[in-house]
Design an enzyme around this catalytic site. Structure first.
Site, short mmCIF file in Angstrom:
data_model
loop_
_atom_site.label_atom_id
_atom_site.label_comp_id
_atom_site.label_asym_id
_atom_site.label_seq_id
_atom_site.Cartn_x
_atom_site.Cartn_y
_atom_site.Cartn_z
N LYS A 1 -124.98 124.89 28.56
CA LYS A 1 -125.05 124.97 30.02
C LYS A 1 -126.51 124.90 30.51
CE LYS A 1 -121.46 124.18 30.64
NZ LYS A 1 -120.73 123.33 31.60
N ILE B 1 -111.20 124.12 37.71
CA ILE B 1 -112.01 123.74 38.85
C ILE B 1 -111.92 122.23 39.12
CG2 ILE B 1 -114.48 123.45 39.44
CD1 ILE B 1 -114.68 126.32 38.00
N THR C 1 -109.99 130.54 35.39
CA THR C 1 -109.48 129.24 34.92
C THR C 1 -109.11 129.37 33.44
OG1 THR C 1 -111.60 128.44 34.08
CG2 THR C 1 -111.16 128.07 36.43
N TYR D 1 -122.44 128.13 23.87
CA TYR D 1 -121.92 127.67 25.17
C TYR D 1 -123.03 127.72 26.22
CZ TYR D 1 -119.54 127.82 29.69
OH TYR D 1 -119.18 127.60 31.01
N1 LIG Z 1 -114.56 129.41 34.62
C1 LIG Z 1 -115.76 129.98 34.69
O1 LIG Z 1 -115.88 131.22 34.84
C2 LIG Z 1 -116.99 129.15 34.58
C3 LIG Z 1 -118.23 129.80 34.66
C4 LIG Z 1 -119.40 129.03 34.58
C5 LIG Z 1 -119.31 127.66 34.43
N2 LIG Z 1 -118.08 127.06 34.34
C6 LIG Z 1 -118.06 125.60 34.18
O2 LIG Z 1 -117.14 125.03 35.11
C7 LIG Z 1 -116.65 123.78 34.58
C8 LIG Z 1 -115.14 123.70 34.72
O3 LIG Z 1 -114.58 124.69 33.87
P1 LIG Z 1 -113.21 125.43 34.21
O4 LIG Z 1 -113.53 126.84 34.41
O5 LIG Z 1 -112.45 124.68 35.23
O6 LIG Z 1 -112.51 125.34 32.78
P2 LIG Z 1 -111.22 124.56 32.29
O7 LIG Z 1 -110.07 124.83 33.18
O8 LIG Z 1 -111.08 124.88 30.84
O9 LIG Z 1 -111.64 123.04 32.48
C9 LIG Z 1 -112.51 122.40 31.61
C10 LIG Z 1 -111.99 120.99 31.41
O10 LIG Z 1 -112.84 120.35 30.47
C11 LIG Z 1 -112.10 119.36 29.84
N3 LIG Z 1 -112.59 119.15 28.47
C12 LIG Z 1 -112.82 120.06 27.49
N4 LIG Z 1 -113.23 119.44 26.36
C13 LIG Z 1 -113.27 118.11 26.64
C14 LIG Z 1 -113.60 116.95 25.90
N5 LIG Z 1 -113.94 117.00 24.59
N6 LIG Z 1 -113.54 115.76 26.51
C15 LIG Z 1 -113.16 115.66 27.81
N7 LIG Z 1 -112.81 116.71 28.57
C16 LIG Z 1 -112.87 117.92 27.99
C17 LIG Z 1 -110.65 119.85 29.79
O11 LIG Z 1 -109.87 118.77 30.25
P3 LIG Z 1 -108.69 118.09 29.37
O12 LIG Z 1 -108.08 119.18 28.53
O13 LIG Z 1 -107.81 117.56 30.43
O14 LIG Z 1 -109.36 117.05 28.55
C18 LIG Z 1 -110.60 120.97 30.81
O15 LIG Z 1 -109.65 120.76 31.83
C19 LIG Z 1 -117.16 123.72 33.13
O16 LIG Z 1 -118.31 122.89 33.08
C20 LIG Z 1 -117.55 125.15 32.82
O17 LIG Z 1 -118.57 125.25 31.84
C21 LIG Z 1 -116.93 127.77 34.41
#
Ligand SMILES: NC(=O)c1ccc[n+]([C@@H]2O[C@H](COP(=O)([O-])OP(=O)(O)OC[C@H]3O[C@@H](n4cnc5c(N)ncnc54)[C@H](OP(=O)(O)O)[C@@H]3O)[C@@H](O)[C@H]2O)c1
Length: 323
Positions: A186, A33, A219, A182
């Site tokens: 959140k 995202i 994602t 997790y």
């Molecule tokens: N996907 C879903 O279904 C879903 C549902 C509810 C909420 N969310 C929320 O949406 C947001 C984006 O998630 P996403 O789905 O896009 O997942 P994602 O593709 O895994 O992205 C999460 C990003 O967080 C970064 N990250 C993880 N650990 C880190 C650390 N220690 N320090 C700095 N950066 C860190 C990673 O970036 P780098 O590897 O580049 O550091 C990764 O690109 C998150 O807050 C997640 O909780 C997602």
């Protein structure tokens, strides 16, 4: 006052803030995202700084986005940031400096990983997803306060109402569940968004804090689950009911950009899988527990050693008591 009604925006980006010359920061802005958020803010004219652990990988994404947008090189910059490491957060904030920051998107997260702790003994998902962003916001606060109408957008999850937050057991290994930890982080994100907004208003700042979520999105987040079964289950669920990152981001983008959003509501996608509306819903329990939110703030200050916006709230409480 918390609004009791939902607000649905069918075309939330039809009226947006002018971001020309603005500075924006997106944590995790080179994955999932976060890429959509980085691209949209940069397309709207902001100079975007992406915080990431994988700077090499992120540089390639930056080049692709710049080519797509036909934007100059300084429109998107990459900086190393590891949210579980307080030194890394300090170095990142030092690089950002004191010039105004207009938009801070707290998007990065780790999800449902095996048990771990940060160097102070706090469980790693809580430490990364909540404490890391708490620290970063505190370090960047002076730059947010000097930007007119700055916005802090925290990405939580629609599942937060099912979480429990016991602040006395943030390092417990016994009964650890990757999924529950997790969701707890959140819930902390949602409570932080509400409490930050309250404290910014009490301090007389024009900055505002928004809580948001992407629904279920396709994602890489789900690929880190600890067992093959949970990975397969969430992948299938995401395939059946999830949205691609772009439509999933609509509530997050509305909170960052739209002139029609209010920080008293929790913003996410609703309706169509491909072209959802942005829906603002009233926050639900336990995020609405003000006493717990104040305790979370104070525990976060103690655990991180970063204290901010506490004076405004305690003086307002004193005035409330005296009145
Ligand atoms: N996907 C879903 O279904 C879903 C549902 C509810 C909420 N969310 C929320 O949406 C947001 C984006 O998630 P996403 O789905 O896009 O997942 P994602 O593709 O895994 O992205 C999460 C990003 O967080 C970064 N990250 C993880 N650990 C880190 C650390 N220690 N320090 C700095 N950066 C860190 C990673 O970036 P780098 O590897 O580049 O550091 C990764 O690109 C998150 O807050 C997640 O909780 C997602």
């Amino acid at each position: 006052m918390t609004p009791r009604t939902h607000t649905r925006l069918t075309d939330p980006l039809s009226e947006v803030r002018d971001l020309t010359g603005h500075r924006a920061i997106v944590t995790g802005g080179a994955g999932g995202i976060g890429v959509v958020v980085t691209r949209t803010l940069a397309a709207a004219g902001a100079d975007v700084i992406v915080g990431t652990r994988g700077t090499g990988r992120a540089e390639k994404i930056r080049e692709t986005l710049l080519a797509e947008l036909r934007a100059p090189g300084d429109r998107i910059r990459i900086a190393h940031l590891d949210l579980i490491d307080a030194d890394s957060i300090r170095r990142f904030a030092d690089q950002i400096g004191d010039a105004p920051i207009h938009t801070l998107v707290l998007n990065a997260a780790m999800s449902s990983v095996p048990f771990g702790r940060d160097r102070n003994g706090t469980e790693s998902q809580f430490a990364t997803n909540h404490l890391g962003h708490f620290t970063l916001t505190g370090r960047l606060l002076p730059a947010l306060l000097v930007a007119p109408d700055a916005r802090v957008v925290t990405v939580s999850s629609a599942l937060y109402p099912s979480a429990k937050l016991d602040l006395t057991r943030l390092g417990d290994h016994a009964e650890y569940s990757p999924g529950r930890a997790y969701i707890r982080s959140k819930l902390a994100n949602a409570m932080f968004a509400i409490e930050l907004n309250r404290r910014l208003a009490a301090a007389g700042s024009t900055a505002r804090s928004f809580g948001t979520h992407p629904g279920m999105a396709r994602t890489p987040l789900h690929t880190t689950y600890p067992t093959a079964l949970t990975r397969a289950a969430t992948r299938t669920l995401a395939k059946v009911i999830g949205r691609d990152p772009e439509p999933a981001s609509v509530g997050i983008l509305a909170a960052a950009l739209s002139t029609q959003v209010t920080p008293e509501l929790f913003w996410g996608p609703a309706g169509s899988r491909r072209h959802p509306d942005a829906l603002g819903t009233p926050y639900a329990s336990p995020a609405t527990d003000h006493a717990l939110a104040a305790e979370l703030w104070s525990v976060s200050e103690n655990l991180t050693g970063i204290a901010y916006l506490s004076e405004a709230v305690s003086s307002r409480t004193r005035v409330d008591h005296e009145a």
